[in-house]
Design a protein around this motif. Structure first.
Motif, PDB file in Angstrom:
ATOM      1  N   ARG A   1       0.819  -1.206   0.000  1.00 22.51           N
ATOM      2  CA  ARG A   1       0.000   0.000   0.000  1.00 22.51           C
ATOM      3  C   ARG A   1       0.861   1.267   0.000  1.00 22.51           C
ATOM      4  NH1 ARG A   1      -1.322  -3.560   3.345  1.00 22.51           N
ATOM      5  NH2 ARG A   1      -0.567  -2.381   5.131  1.00 22.51           N
ATOM      6  N   VAL A   2       1.778   1.317  -0.927  1.00 26.89           N
ATOM      7  CA  VAL A   2       2.692   2.452  -1.053  1.00 26.89           C
ATOM      8  C   VAL A   2       2.335   3.248  -2.305  1.00 26.89           C
ATOM      9  CG1 VAL A   2       5.105   3.133  -1.398  1.00 26.89           C
ATOM     10  CG2 VAL A   2       4.542   1.266   0.182  1.00 26.89           C
ATOM     11  N   THR A   3       2.281   4.572  -2.158  1.00 29.76           N
ATOM     12  CA  THR A   3       2.048   5.469  -3.281  1.00 29.76           C
ATOM     13  C   THR A   3       3.335   6.234  -3.554  1.00 29.76           C
ATOM     14  OG1 THR A   3      -0.284   5.710  -2.699  1.00 29.76           O
ATOM     15  CG2 THR A   3       0.665   7.395  -4.139  1.00 29.76           C
ATOM     16  N   ILE A   4       3.784   6.168  -4.805  1.00 26.90           N
ATOM     17  CA  ILE A   4       5.017   6.839  -5.227  1.00 26.90           C
ATOM     18  C   ILE A   4       4.648   7.769  -6.379  1.00 26.90           C
ATOM     19  CG2 ILE A   4       7.328   6.527  -6.192  1.00 26.90           C
ATOM     20  CD1 ILE A   4       7.251   3.635  -5.047  1.00 26.90           C
ATOM     21  N   TYR A   5       4.971   9.046  -6.235  1.00 24.05           N
ATOM     22  CA  TYR A   5       4.674  10.021  -7.287  1.00 24.05           C
ATOM     23  C   TYR A   5       5.866  10.186  -8.233  1.00 24.05           C
ATOM     24  CZ  TYR A   5       0.326  11.125  -4.973  1.00 24.05           C
ATOM     25  OH  TYR A   5      -0.931  11.041  -4.431  1.00 24.05           O
ATOM     26  N   HIS A   6       5.613  10.801  -9.375  1.00 23.88           N
ATOM     27  CA  HIS A   6       6.602  10.942 -10.445  1.00 23.88           C
ATOM     28  C   HIS A   6       7.888  11.619  -9.972  1.00 23.88           C
ATOM     29  CE1 HIS A   6       4.046  14.499 -10.405  1.00 23.88           C
ATOM     30  NE2 HIS A   6       5.095  15.165 -10.862  1.00 23.88           N
ATOM     31  N   GLY A   7       8.971  11.251 -10.652  1.00 22.63           N
ATOM     32  CA  GLY A   7      10.259  11.874 -10.378  1.00 22.63           C
ATOM     33  C   GLY A   7      10.948  11.380  -9.124  1.00 22.63           C
ATOM     34  N   THR A   8      10.456  10.319  -8.527  1.00 12.55           N
ATOM     35  CA  THR A   8      11.020   9.797  -7.287  1.00 12.55           C
ATOM     36  C   THR A   8      12.163   8.833  -7.570  1.00 12.55           C
ATOM     37  OG1 THR A   8       8.968  10.034  -6.046  1.00 12.55           O
ATOM     38  CG2 THR A   8      10.493   8.363  -5.267  1.00 12.55           C
ATOM     39  N   THR A   9      13.200   8.888  -6.735  1.00 14.05           N
ATOM     40  CA  THR A   9      14.309   7.953  -6.825  1.00 14.05           C
ATOM     41  C   THR A   9      14.465   7.239  -5.496  1.00 14.05           C
ATOM     42  OG1 THR A   9      15.482   9.328  -8.416  1.00 14.05           O
ATOM     43  CG2 THR A   9      16.798   7.717  -7.212  1.00 14.05           C
ATOM     44  N   LEU A  10      14.471   5.929  -5.538  1.00 14.46           N
ATOM     45  CA  LEU A  10      14.858   5.100  -4.398  1.00 14.46           C
ATOM     46  C   LEU A  10      16.222   4.541  -4.789  1.00 14.46           C
ATOM     47  CD1 LEU A  10      11.515   3.166  -3.704  1.00 14.46           C
ATOM     48  CD2 LEU A  10      12.280   5.334  -2.753  1.00 14.46           C
TER      49      LEU A  10
ATOM     50  N   VAL B   1      11.337   0.671   2.275  1.00 14.96           N
ATOM     51  CA  VAL B   1      10.149   1.497   2.523  1.00 14.96           C
ATOM     52  C   VAL B   1       9.102   0.616   3.187  1.00 14.96           C
ATOM     53  CG1 VAL B   1       8.340   2.887   1.435  1.00 14.96           C
ATOM     54  CG2 VAL B   1      10.673   2.936   0.515  1.00 14.96           C
ATOM     55  N   GLY B   2       8.554   1.079   4.309  1.00 14.17           N
ATOM     56  CA  GLY B   2       7.540   0.322   5.044  1.00 14.17           C
ATOM     57  C   GLY B   2       6.191   0.315   4.341  1.00 14.17           C
ATOM     58  N   ASN B   3       5.174  -0.096   5.054  1.00 19.43           N
ATOM     59  CA  ASN B   3       3.804  -0.175   4.538  1.00 19.43           C
ATOM     60  C   ASN B   3       3.082   1.163   4.705  1.00 19.43           C
ATOM     61  OD1 ASN B   3       4.185  -2.952   4.063  1.00 19.43           O
ATOM     62  ND2 ASN B   3       3.556  -3.431   6.143  1.00 19.43           N
ATOM     63  N   ASP B   4       2.103   1.415   3.828  1.00 17.50           N
ATOM     64  CA  ASP B   4       1.234   2.590   3.931  1.00 17.50           C
ATOM     65  C   ASP B   4       2.020   3.900   3.899  1.00 17.50           C
ATOM     66  OD1 ASP B   4      -1.307   1.103   4.300  1.00 17.50           O
ATOM     67  OD2 ASP B   4      -0.302   0.426   6.127  1.00 17.50           O
TER      68      ASP B   4
END
Length: 185
Positions: A97-106, A120-123
């Motif tokens: 249940r993770v939301t990632i928006y554009h332009g993100t780097t992990l 990255v954890g939950n929620d």
């Protein structure tokens, strides 16, 4: 694979007000296409078919603008909103249940060996343009503000913003308590 994709589609339907139907999400959302490719490439990667796994991930990157390394581990119910420019590194782990928006780097910092990317954890909600770098932990139920640069662990329930990211709010026992301090002062 079909159950995972269906969970993603349901999560997208719940969390994206622009999503009108499941068929629209399946056919038109790059998040879903990148996830399908990642499921296949991750399967191949686990069986040491590295070239084929990377080939699939690079083809998916070309078509979706989302680069997910085949070695990355992704949980259920992932929404990569808008998607363009998202990069998820090889040793990254993303919860449910993770939301990632554009332009993100992990991504990594270039200094580490072995585990080089974030967990990255939950929620978790990760804002647009965010850079989360190194083998750090992002706690469950946390929020990362747009364009933040996160270089240190984020506790559960925290909201962080800025360059370098600072905690501006933390939730404890279902109450929100405002805090203004840097991570690990």
């Amino acid at each position: 694979m079909f159950k995972k994709i269906n969970k993603d589609i349901e999560f997208i339907m719940e969390n994206d007000p622009a999503a009108r139907s499941k068929i629209e999400v399946l056919l038109l959302y790059p998040s879903v296409h990148a996830r399908i490719a990642h499921i296949i490439s991750h399967f191949l990667y686990r069986y040491k078919l590295f070239f084929t796994a990377r080939l699939i991930s690079q083809i998916a990157r070309f078509f979706t603008g989302i680069e997910i390394h085949p070695g990355a581990t992704l949980g259920d119910c992932i929404l990569i909103d808008h998607g363009m420019g998202v990069v998820i590194g090889e040793t990254a782990e993303v919860g449910d249940r993770v939301t990632i928006y554009h332009g993100t780097t992990l991504g990594g910092t270039g200094k580490d060996t072995g585990k080089r990317h974030p967990t990255v954890g939950n929620d978790v909600v990760i804002g647009a343009g965010t850079k989360i770098l190194g083998p750090i932990n992002i706690g469950s139920d946390s929020k990362i503000g747009a364009n933040s640069v996160v270089l240190k662990d984020v506790p559960d329930g925290a909201t962080v913003v800025g360059v370098a990211a600072k905690i501006v709010k933390i939730r404890t026992d279902n109450k929100e308590e405002k805090i203004v301090r840097s991570i690990h002062q």
